[in-house]
Design a protein around this motif. Structure first.
Motif: not given
Length: 199
Positions: A148-167
């Motif tokens: 959630a913090h860093n994502g994984n570019p190899n599998t196209n998993w995006l980091a979501i913590c920039q949008q969902f900071g409180d979560f």
């Protein structure tokens, strides 16, 4: 001369039991005192592990965030129940916390009877099971939090913590609290093992 000799012999006979009396009494209180201190430390540490496990389960169970920009038919929301790993984390940490609450009476028995082997052996076995469960839940949740913090570019998993900071802040705090309880459980296992070893 004879009477003086008899008095000197009586003085020597009276001095020997006084010198022998305190020698065996000195080491006797130390083992019981050490075991009682270890049992009290076990009880306090058990309370700390219980609080941290409850905090981890509560923080993860209340992690929910909805982004402010949404329409009536489309919205962005993140919640712990969207991920099975986080659901497992909540259940596992709740079980660990419940076990730690139920183990408190056995810890009190170890304080009252420091030399009893049965309750301490039972706590050692169950603490090991709780440690395994807490470690599995914390490690699995930590992997998801990392993605959630860093994502994984190899599998196209995006980091979501920039949008969902409180979560992300809540789930990260829950993982940290779970590892605090893991460290406390490791210490409990070590203390119980040492107490049984010296028993």
């Amino acid at each position: 001369m004879k009477s003086g000799d008899s008095t000197t012999i009586n003085v020597q006979d009276g001095a020997t039991p006084k010198g022998k009396g305190p020698v065996p009494e000195a080491p006797l209180p130390s083992p019981g005192g050490w075991k009682k201190g270890a049992a009290i430390f076990d009880f306090v540490l058990r309370l700390g592990a219980m609080v941290s496990a409850l905090a981890a389960a509560a923080a993860m169970g209340t992690s929910d965030q909805t982004l402010p920009f949404f329409t009536q038919f489309f919205q962005f929301q993140a919640s712990y129940d969207d991920l099975p790993t986080f659901q497992f984390f909540v259940v596992a940490m709740a079980i660990v916390a419940g076990y730690l609450v139920l183990s408190l009476p056995f810890s009190i028995v170890c304080i009252v009877r420091p030399h009893s082997v049965g309750p301490r052996l039972l706590l050692l076995v169950l603490d090991t099971v709780a440690l395994t469960l807490a470690t599995a839940a914390g490690a699995a949740a930590a992997a998801i939090v990392y993605l959630a913090h860093n994502g994984n570019p190899n599998t196209n998993w995006l980091a979501i913590c920039q949008q969902f900071g409180d979560f992300c802040q809540k789930v990260s705090g829950a993982v940290v609290a779970s590892f605090v309880s893991v460290v406390a459980l490791v210490t409990l296992v070590v203390v119980s093992a040492i107490a049984l070893r010296r028993g």
